[in-house]
Design a protein around this motif. Structure first.
Motif, PDB file in Angstrom:
ATOM      1  N   PHE A 166       0.834  -1.200   0.000  1.00 21.42           N
ATOM      2  CA  PHE A 166       0.000   0.000   0.000  1.00 21.42           C
ATOM      3  C   PHE A 166       0.872   1.253   0.000  1.00 21.42           C
ATOM      4  O   PHE A 166       0.593   2.220  -0.697  1.00 21.42           O
ATOM      5  CB  PHE A 166      -0.937   0.014   1.219  1.00 21.42           C
ATOM      6  CG  PHE A 166      -2.243  -0.666   0.940  1.00 21.42           C
ATOM      7  CD1 PHE A 166      -3.213  -0.027   0.184  1.00 21.42           C
ATOM      8  CD2 PHE A 166      -2.500  -1.949   1.416  1.00 21.42           C
ATOM      9  CE1 PHE A 166      -4.417  -0.648  -0.080  1.00 21.42           C
ATOM     10  CE2 PHE A 166      -3.689  -2.586   1.135  1.00 21.42           C
ATOM     11  CZ  PHE A 166      -4.663  -1.936   0.399  1.00 21.42           C
ATOM     12  N   GLU A 167       1.943   1.222   0.788  1.00 17.93           N
ATOM     13  CA  GLU A 167       2.827   2.387   0.874  1.00 17.93           C
ATOM     14  C   GLU A 167       3.487   2.688  -0.464  1.00 17.93           C
ATOM     15  O   GLU A 167       3.661   3.827  -0.844  1.00 17.93           O
ATOM     16  CB  GLU A 167       3.907   2.163   1.943  1.00 17.93           C
ATOM     17  CG  GLU A 167       3.387   2.236   3.354  1.00 17.93           C
ATOM     18  CD  GLU A 167       2.683   3.549   3.662  1.00 17.93           C
ATOM     19  OE1 GLU A 167       3.368   4.528   3.997  1.00 17.93           O
ATOM     20  OE2 GLU A 167       1.428   3.602   3.550  1.00 17.93           O
ATOM     21  N   ARG A 168       3.873   1.604  -1.167  1.00 15.76           N
ATOM     22  CA  ARG A 168       4.534   1.806  -2.454  1.00 15.76           C
ATOM     23  C   ARG A 168       3.544   2.041  -3.574  1.00 15.76           C
ATOM     24  O   ARG A 168       3.930   2.332  -4.697  1.00 15.76           O
ATOM     25  CB  ARG A 168       5.348   0.564  -2.821  1.00 15.76           C
ATOM     26  CG  ARG A 168       6.573   0.389  -1.982  1.00 15.76           C
ATOM     27  CD  ARG A 168       7.020  -1.052  -2.054  1.00 15.76           C
ATOM     28  NE  ARG A 168       8.283  -1.219  -1.371  1.00 15.76           N
ATOM     29  CZ  ARG A 168       9.458  -1.242  -2.008  1.00 15.76           C
ATOM     30  NH1 ARG A 168       9.507  -1.148  -3.306  1.00 15.76           N
ATOM     31  NH2 ARG A 168      10.564  -1.368  -1.323  1.00 15.76           N
ATOM     32  N   GLY A 169       2.279   1.861  -3.276  1.00 16.63           N
ATOM     33  CA  GLY A 169       1.263   2.054  -4.320  1.00 16.63           C
ATOM     34  C   GLY A 169       1.170   0.858  -5.241  1.00 16.63           C
ATOM     35  O   GLY A 169       0.651   0.967  -6.354  1.00 16.63           O
ATOM     36  N   THR A 170       1.684  -0.299  -4.799  1.00 18.50           N
ATOM     37  CA  THR A 170       1.627  -1.465  -5.684  1.00 18.50           C
ATOM     38  C   THR A 170       0.586  -2.478  -5.216  1.00 18.50           C
ATOM     39  O   THR A 170       0.505  -3.583  -5.759  1.00 18.50           O
ATOM     40  CB  THR A 170       3.002  -2.165  -5.745  1.00 18.50           C
ATOM     41  OG1 THR A 170       3.396  -2.478  -4.407  1.00 18.50           O
ATOM     42  CG2 THR A 170       4.057  -1.280  -6.372  1.00 18.50           C
ATOM     43  N   ALA A 171      -0.220  -2.070  -4.191  1.00 18.57           N
ATOM     44  CA  ALA A 171      -1.244  -3.016  -3.699  1.00 18.57           C
ATOM     45  C   ALA A 171      -2.279  -3.219  -4.804  1.00 18.57           C
ATOM     46  O   ALA A 171      -2.688  -2.260  -5.455  1.00 18.57           O
ATOM     47  CB  ALA A 171      -1.894  -2.438  -2.455  1.00 18.57           C
ATOM     48  N   ARG A 172      -2.667  -4.461  -5.018  1.00 17.21           N
ATOM     49  CA  ARG A 172      -3.686  -4.715  -6.064  1.00 17.21           C
ATOM     50  C   ARG A 172      -4.997  -5.087  -5.391  1.00 17.21           C
ATOM     51  O   ARG A 172      -5.070  -6.071  -4.652  1.00 17.21           O
ATOM     52  CB  ARG A 172      -3.210  -5.826  -6.987  1.00 17.21           C
ATOM     53  CG  ARG A 172      -2.449  -5.294  -8.189  1.00 17.21           C
ATOM     54  CD  ARG A 172      -2.678  -6.181  -9.420  1.00 17.21           C
ATOM     55  NE  ARG A 172      -2.512  -7.604  -9.097  1.00 17.21           N
ATOM     56  CZ  ARG A 172      -1.350  -8.242  -9.138  1.00 17.21           C
ATOM     57  NH1 ARG A 172      -0.254  -7.604  -9.491  1.00 17.21           N
ATOM     58  NH2 ARG A 172      -1.290  -9.527  -8.858  1.00 17.21           N
ATOM     59  N   ILE A 173      -6.011  -4.272  -5.626  1.00 15.19           N
ATOM     60  CA  ILE A 173      -7.329  -4.558  -5.066  1.00 15.19           C
ATOM     61  C   ILE A 173      -8.215  -4.953  -6.247  1.00 15.19           C
ATOM     62  O   ILE A 173      -8.442  -4.152  -7.154  1.00 15.19           O
ATOM     63  CB  ILE A 173      -7.894  -3.308  -4.352  1.00 15.19           C
ATOM     64  CG1 ILE A 173      -7.061  -2.976  -3.111  1.00 15.19           C
ATOM     65  CG2 ILE A 173      -9.362  -3.480  -3.987  1.00 15.19           C
ATOM     66  CD1 ILE A 173      -7.187  -3.998  -1.998  1.00 15.19           C
ATOM     67  N   ASP A 174      -8.657  -6.162  -6.200  1.00 10.35           N
ATOM     68  CA  ASP A 174      -9.434  -6.699  -7.328  1.00 10.35           C
ATOM     69  C   ASP A 174     -10.894  -6.783  -6.886  1.00 10.35           C
ATOM     70  O   ASP A 174     -11.297  -7.756  -6.231  1.00 10.35           O
ATOM     71  CB  ASP A 174      -8.847  -8.083  -7.668  1.00 10.35           C
ATOM     72  CG  ASP A 174      -9.435  -8.612  -8.957  1.00 10.35           C
ATOM     73  OD1 ASP A 174     -10.123  -7.813  -9.649  1.00 10.35           O
ATOM     74  OD2 ASP A 174      -9.227  -9.800  -9.251  1.00 10.35           O
ATOM     75  N   ARG A 175     -11.686  -5.783  -7.230  1.00  5.60           N
ATOM     76  CA  ARG A 175     -13.046  -5.727  -6.689  1.00  5.60           C
ATOM     77  C   ARG A 175     -14.023  -6.514  -7.562  1.00  5.60           C
ATOM     78  O   ARG A 175     -14.140  -6.249  -8.748  1.00  5.60           O
ATOM     79  CB  ARG A 175     -13.494  -4.266  -6.551  1.00  5.60           C
ATOM     80  CG  ARG A 175     -12.710  -3.542  -5.471  1.00  5.60           C
ATOM     81  CD  ARG A 175     -13.003  -2.075  -5.442  1.00  5.60           C
ATOM     82  NE  ARG A 175     -14.299  -1.801  -4.842  1.00  5.60           N
ATOM     83  CZ  ARG A 175     -14.761  -0.581  -4.668  1.00  5.60           C
ATOM     84  NH1 ARG A 175     -14.046   0.470  -5.069  1.00  5.60           N
ATOM     85  NH2 ARG A 175     -15.940  -0.392  -4.117  1.00  5.60           N
ATOM     86  N   ARG A 176     -14.704  -7.447  -6.896  1.00  2.00           N
ATOM     87  CA  ARG A 176     -15.726  -8.242  -7.586  1.00  2.00           C
ATOM     88  C   ARG A 176     -16.968  -8.264  -6.728  1.00  2.00           C
ATOM     89  O   ARG A 176     -16.872  -8.073  -5.507  1.00  2.00           O
ATOM     90  CB  ARG A 176     -15.257  -9.693  -7.755  1.00  2.00           C
ATOM     91  CG  ARG A 176     -14.141  -9.842  -8.753  1.00  2.00           C
ATOM     92  CD  ARG A 176     -13.412 -11.159  -8.502  1.00  2.00           C
ATOM     93  NE  ARG A 176     -12.129 -11.149  -9.187  1.00  2.00           N
ATOM     94  CZ  ARG A 176     -11.982 -11.594 -10.424  1.00  2.00           C
ATOM     95  NH1 ARG A 176     -12.995 -12.093 -11.090  1.00  2.00           N
ATOM     96  NH2 ARG A 176     -10.786 -11.557 -10.991  1.00  2.00           N
TER      97      ARG A 176
END
Ligand code: ADP
Length: 537
Positions: free
Chosen positions: A373-383
């Motif tokens: 999250f801090e690096r901005g690389t978190a992937r949130i896959d919303r379904r």
């Protein structure tokens, strides 16, 4: 967390403040010195100018009186008896309201001829309004030149006249007026004549002095003519009183009269004072702005230092968090491997190893995900998913973990679905963190997991019966690395270990779903952590 910043930080803040404020104050002081110097110089210049002005006013009055004396001294206008000189005198007196009468006499002053206006002038054997051998009189005033002129004065006048120049000598009268006396060359015969005029102060000031004063009085500089000892002027270019006068000079021609100057609004001095004030305000403002800047910088630095300290704590917390389960796993694993564990205890050893492994992977997972999250690389896959079903799934999966810690787990879930758009794994991780905390800080009380609908949102809540979180810390606990040590219900301080990342991660996950994560106090004691997410119709 310590309440006061460390000494080095305070010193740094002091330096910052000093850096910002000292130069501004020094500037202001320098400005004040320059201001007062230039003010003093300006006052000096102004005084010189005023002296010049007053000098020229006096000079002018003197010049005017000299012109009158010139006319009086002309052979055609000798103020001797005779109708031509009488006519000349009348014309002169009519044109010169400041002169009440003129006179002519011999140095011995045996006879005096007066020409005065208005008539009647008391005369002996003359009804024309001019008289010989008589004192001048109007109303209560009676002036007899034979008595008024001292011998010494007459001798001085004659001596000056013999040397070839004329001097006007003023002689003050009791009535407040004055006689201007001079000697003129003889016309018929050897004896010079003593000539004079009686000047009335008020009309003289009005017709001779004031026009010059009105001409020079501008730019906030006002003049007034005062009689010695009186507060109100007899004439002035603006309303004023004696107390407002900054400088005064005697009127040469009128003994007992002064010209006073008032430096008022609109003057250069006034403008300077205003400017000085403006500079003071300006520098005050600059100092304030610099001070505010310094304060801002100080707070920034303080935050940085605080974050650095939290990170340090974090590293030691993480090491501890890793070392404890690893030591357990290793110990139990070795005992099992060496066959030193009786069969009936084996299940407990295995389940401890599994639990500790889970704890380790949750910890590592938290650190990794927070980092993403801090690096901005978190992937949130919303379904599309059902938040109620997710809460049920996680609740059931963690029931053994919760119960192993001696706590009861209660689920309060809706019958109907709570549809949302969400990342299953991320939301599960957030929920696990909340359940984990409820066990860790819940004083062994029941852990309640609820899901419900509210105003276009779907909520999932985790409640405990622990000590709760002090209101001042309810926002801070969501910041990374922040750990508070709340007193437990029995007054003891929690010693539960952690990294301070769990709630920060929960909030980031909620916000990545356009939702919120908050905590509030629970009625009857404890906390309620709530994740609120937009419903998906
Ligand atoms: P950690 O639990 O690793 O310290 P968290 O971010 O999960 O980190 O929590 C931050 C702090 O918030 C904790 O240190 C604890 O002081 C406080 N906290 C979290 N959950 C609770 C709770 N259920 N009751 C009381 N305090 C809590």
């Amino acid at each position: 967390m310590p309440a006061s910043p460390p000494r080095a930080l305070r010193r740094l803040a002091g330096a910052l403040l000093a850096l910002a404020i000292v130069p501004a104050l020094a500037f202001a002081a320098a400005q004040a010195v320059v201001q007062s110097e230039s003010e003093a110089r300006l006052a000096e210049i102004r005084d010189e100018q005023l002296d010049g002005l007053l000098f020229s006013v006096n000079q002018n009055a003197w010049d005017v009186a000299s012109t009158w004396a010139d006319r009086l001294g002309q052979p055609s206008f000798r103020v001797e008896s005779g109708s031509s000189s009488a006519e000349a005198a009348r014309a002169f007196l009519e044109a010169t309201p400041a002169v009440r009468f003129v006179f002519a006499t011999s140095p011995a002053r045996a006879d005096v001829l007066y020409y005065g206006l208005p008539a009647p002038v008391r005369t002996e054997g003359d009804t024309t309004g001019y008289g010989l051998y008589a004192p001048y009189a109007t109303g209560a005033e009676q002036i007899d030149v034979r008595e008024t002129l001292p011998d010494a004065l007459v001798e001085r006048l004659l001596a000056q006249q013999a040397l070839g120049y004329r001097k006007l000598e003023p002689v003050a009268l009791d009535s407040g007026g004055l006689l201007l006396v001079f000697a003129a060359a003889p016309v018929n015969g050897p004896t010079p004549r003593i000539l004079g005029m009686a000047v009335d102060p008020s009309p003289f000031v009005e017709t001779v002095v004031m026009p010059t004063l009105r001409e020079v009085g501008r730019g906030g500089v006002e003049f007034g003519v005062f009689r010695e000892g009186e507060a109100e002027p007899i004439a002035s270019t603006a309303a004023m009183s004696r107390a407002e006068i900054t400088r005064q000079r005697p009127l040469w021609l009128l003994p007992g009269y002064v010209v006073g100057v008032r430096v008022g609004e609109g003057s250069a001095e006034e403008a300077l004072r205003r400017r000085a004030w403006q500079s003071v305000l300006l520098f005050g403002g600059v100092t304030l702005v610099l001070g505010a800047g310094a304060l801002f910088a100080w707070r920034g630095v303080r935050q940085e230092v605080e974050v650095a300290r939290l990170r340090e704590d974090f590293v030691s917390n993480v090491s501890h968090e890793l070392r404890t389960p690893l030591a357990l796993i290793r110990m139990y694993g070795e005992s099992l491997a060496e066959g030193r564990v009786p069969d009936d205890k084996k299940p407990r050893y295995y389940s401890t190893i599994v639990a500790e492994t889970e704890r380790l992977s949750r910890l590592v997972g938290n650190v990794l995900h927070f980092n993403r999250f801090e690096r901005g690389t978190a992937r949130i896959d919303r379904r599309p998913l059902d938040l109620g079903a997710l809460a049920a799934e996680i609740g059931e999966r963690y029931r053994p973990v919760v119960e192993r810690e001696g706590c009861a787990l209660r689920l309060d879930l809706p019958e109907s679905a709570l549809p949302i758009l969400g990342d299953h794994d991320a939301l599960a991780e957030a929920l696990v963190n909340l359940i984990d905390n409820a066990v860790k800080y819940g004083d062994g009380g029941p852990v309640e997991v609820a899901a419900r609908r509210a105003d276009g949102s779907a909520l999932v809540e985790v409640a405990d019966r622990g000590p709760g979180i002090p209101p001042a810390d309810r926002e801070r606990v969501f910041e990374p690395f922040v750990r508070v040590q709340p007193a437990s219900a029995d007054g003891l301080v929690h010693t539960a270990k952690g990294t301070g990342l769990g709630l920060a991660l929960v909030r980031r996950i909620a916000e990545a779903h356009d939702g919120t994560a908050t905590v509030s106090a629970r009625a009857g004691g404890g906390s309620v952590f709530r994740i609120s997410l937009p419903s998906h119709a």
